[in-house]
Design a protein around this motif. Structure first.
Motif, mmCIF file in Angstrom:
data_model
loop_
_atom_site.group_PDB
_atom_site.id
_atom_site.type_symbol
_atom_site.label_atom_id
_atom_site.label_comp_id
_atom_site.label_asym_id
_atom_site.label_seq_id
_atom_site.Cartn_x
_atom_site.Cartn_y
_atom_site.Cartn_z
ATOM 1 N N VAL A 73 0.857 -1.179 0.000
ATOM 2 C CA VAL A 73 0.000 0.000 0.000
ATOM 3 C C VAL A 73 0.894 1.229 0.000
ATOM 4 O O VAL A 73 1.757 1.396 0.861
ATOM 5 C CB VAL A 73 -0.935 0.015 1.234
ATOM 6 C CG1 VAL A 73 -1.745 1.300 1.269
ATOM 7 C CG2 VAL A 73 -1.839 -1.193 1.209
ATOM 8 N N VAL A 74 0.682 2.077 -1.002
ATOM 9 C CA VAL A 74 1.483 3.289 -1.157
ATOM 10 C C VAL A 74 0.569 4.486 -0.947
ATOM 11 O O VAL A 74 -0.464 4.609 -1.599
ATOM 12 C CB VAL A 74 2.127 3.358 -2.562
ATOM 13 C CG1 VAL A 74 2.859 4.674 -2.747
ATOM 14 C CG2 VAL A 74 3.056 2.196 -2.774
ATOM 15 N N ASP A 75 0.952 5.336 -0.010
ATOM 16 C CA ASP A 75 0.245 6.592 0.207
ATOM 17 C C ASP A 75 1.144 7.696 -0.348
ATOM 18 O O ASP A 75 2.312 7.794 0.025
ATOM 19 C CB ASP A 75 -0.010 6.796 1.693
ATOM 20 C CG ASP A 75 -0.938 7.954 1.968
ATOM 21 O OD1 ASP A 75 -1.363 8.631 1.008
ATOM 22 O OD2 ASP A 75 -1.240 8.188 3.155
ATOM 23 N N LEU A 76 0.592 8.507 -1.246
ATOM 24 C CA LEU A 76 1.418 9.522 -1.891
ATOM 25 C C LEU A 76 1.776 10.683 -0.963
ATOM 26 O O LEU A 76 2.383 11.644 -1.403
ATOM 27 C CB LEU A 76 0.726 10.041 -3.148
ATOM 28 C CG LEU A 76 0.626 9.001 -4.270
ATOM 29 C CD1 LEU A 76 -0.024 9.604 -5.495
ATOM 30 C CD2 LEU A 76 1.982 8.437 -4.619
ATOM 31 N N ILE A 96 7.138 4.662 -7.345
ATOM 32 C CA ILE A 96 7.258 5.204 -8.695
ATOM 33 C C ILE A 96 6.086 4.755 -9.557
ATOM 34 O O ILE A 96 5.525 5.534 -10.322
ATOM 35 C CB ILE A 96 8.619 4.811 -9.310
ATOM 36 C CG1 ILE A 96 9.733 5.553 -8.576
ATOM 37 C CG2 ILE A 96 8.655 5.123 -10.799
ATOM 38 C CD1 ILE A 96 11.119 5.169 -8.972
ATOM 39 N N VAL A 97 5.668 3.495 -9.412
ATOM 40 C CA VAL A 97 4.510 3.006 -10.157
ATOM 41 C C VAL A 97 3.256 3.768 -9.744
ATOM 42 O O VAL A 97 2.443 4.155 -10.579
ATOM 43 C CB VAL A 97 4.337 1.483 -9.941
ATOM 44 C CG1 VAL A 97 3.000 1.019 -10.424
ATOM 45 C CG2 VAL A 97 5.423 0.736 -10.648
ATOM 46 N N ALA A 98 3.103 4.006 -8.439
ATOM 47 C CA ALA A 98 1.936 4.732 -7.948
ATOM 48 C C ALA A 98 1.937 6.186 -8.425
ATOM 49 O O ALA A 98 0.890 6.716 -8.815
ATOM 50 C CB ALA A 98 1.889 4.682 -6.424
ATOM 51 N N VAL A 99 3.098 6.823 -8.419
ATOM 52 C CA VAL A 99 3.201 8.210 -8.879
ATOM 53 C C VAL A 99 2.909 8.286 -10.374
ATOM 54 O O VAL A 99 2.192 9.179 -10.837
ATOM 55 C CB VAL A 99 4.596 8.785 -8.538
ATOM 56 C CG1 VAL A 99 4.834 10.100 -9.243
ATOM 57 C CG2 VAL A 99 4.751 8.944 -7.037
ATOM 58 N N ASN A 100 3.431 7.347 -11.156
ATOM 59 C CA ASN A 100 3.148 7.317 -12.592
ATOM 60 C C ASN A 100 1.668 7.047 -12.855
ATOM 61 O O ASN A 100 1.092 7.568 -13.808
ATOM 62 C CB ASN A 100 4.011 6.262 -13.288
ATOM 63 C CG ASN A 100 5.453 6.688 -13.400
ATOM 64 O OD1 ASN A 100 5.774 7.873 -13.358
ATOM 65 N ND2 ASN A 100 6.345 5.725 -13.516
ATOM 66 N N PHE A 101 1.033 6.227 -12.014
ATOM 67 C CA PHE A 101 -0.393 5.934 -12.146
ATOM 68 C C PHE A 101 -1.229 7.202 -11.959
ATOM 69 O O PHE A 101 -2.254 7.384 -12.609
ATOM 70 C CB PHE A 101 -0.800 4.868 -11.119
ATOM 71 C CG PHE A 101 -2.233 4.474 -11.185
ATOM 72 C CD1 PHE A 101 -2.698 3.639 -12.193
ATOM 73 C CD2 PHE A 101 -3.131 4.938 -10.237
ATOM 74 C CE1 PHE A 101 -4.017 3.275 -12.250
ATOM 75 C CE2 PHE A 101 -4.458 4.575 -10.291
ATOM 76 C CZ PHE A 101 -4.909 3.739 -11.299
ATOM 77 N N MET A 102 -0.755 8.086 -11.072
ATOM 78 C CA MET A 102 -1.446 9.358 -10.832
ATOM 79 C C MET A 102 -1.005 10.442 -11.820
ATOM 80 O O MET A 102 -1.378 11.600 -11.685
ATOM 81 C CB MET A 102 -1.191 9.834 -9.402
ATOM 82 C CG MET A 102 -1.755 8.920 -8.335
ATOM 83 S SD MET A 102 -3.531 8.757 -8.388
ATOM 84 C CE MET A 102 -4.025 10.356 -7.804
ATOM 85 N N ARG A 103 -0.205 10.067 -12.807
ATOM 86 C CA ARG A 103 0.273 10.949 -13.884
ATOM 87 C C ARG A 103 1.077 12.147 -13.340
ATOM 88 O O ARG A 103 0.854 13.299 -13.701
ATOM 89 C CB ARG A 103 -0.882 11.441 -14.729
ATOM 90 C CG ARG A 103 -1.771 10.337 -15.249
ATOM 91 C CD ARG A 103 -2.009 10.475 -16.717
ATOM 92 N NE ARG A 103 -3.017 9.567 -17.228
ATOM 93 C CZ ARG A 103 -2.803 8.303 -17.542
ATOM 94 N NH1 ARG A 103 -1.614 7.801 -17.376
ATOM 95 N NH2 ARG A 103 -3.759 7.550 -18.041
#
Length: 173
Positions: A73-76, A96-103
């Protein structure tokens, strides 16, 4: 005597040189981040493309599945279940995957201590040079001496802890 004077100046002199060279090296850097965090970030980017799949709902809390089946679980707001982001300040592959997912860009999520501007503020102050000892104003006070240190030779003796049945109480077993 001249050797002792030279040794006394050496630490301050090397500190002056170290601060100046680090400031000059960082002036040549074009990026907003320092070089070492960029290397870690690029390594994590290449790992994230091959090993992680994001599963999110559009909120800042995103679930990332790794190749082995583990989920993180990644919280930005700069936290990850693997705790690498918390400890180092550099986003791990899950982040990095989560940040890229949020564009968004992963470089924006690197901690402020790795920024070039922070580095330049740290090394903006200098140590002022000092005149040689022959130009110092003499004083009448006694000179400061080194503290006495008595080094014991040999290996320290180790005391054996006695068991409960070996201890004496009032001279009796």
């Amino acid at each position: 005597m001249w050797f002792q004077l030279r040794q006394a100046k050496l630490p301050a002199y090397t500190l002056l040189i170290r601060i100046a060279t680090r400031r000059e090296k960082m002036d040549k850097v074009v990026d907003t981040l320092c070089p070492t965090p960029i290397l870690f970030l690029e390594k994590n980017k290449s790992k994230s493309l091959a090993e992680c799949i994001p599963k999110g709902t559009g909120t800042p809390v995103i679930e990332v599945e790794s190749i082995g089946g583990d989920t993180y679980v990644v919280d930005l707001t700069r936290t990850c279940a693997c705790r690498r982001w918390d400890l180092t300040g550099i986003p791990c592959k899950h982040d990095i995957v989560a940040v890229n997912f949020m564009r968004q860009k992963p470089e924006d999520y690197v901690d402020a201590c790795y920024l070039k501007s922070t580095y330049m503020v740290i090394y903006s102050h200098t140590v002022k040079p000092v005149n040689g000892m022959d130009l110092w104003i003499p004083t009448d006070s006694t000179p400061i001496l080194l503290p006495q240190y008595n080094r014991k030779y040999g290996r320290p003796k180790k005391k054996r802890n006695k068991d409960a049945y070996e201890k004496e109480t009032n001279g009796k077993l």
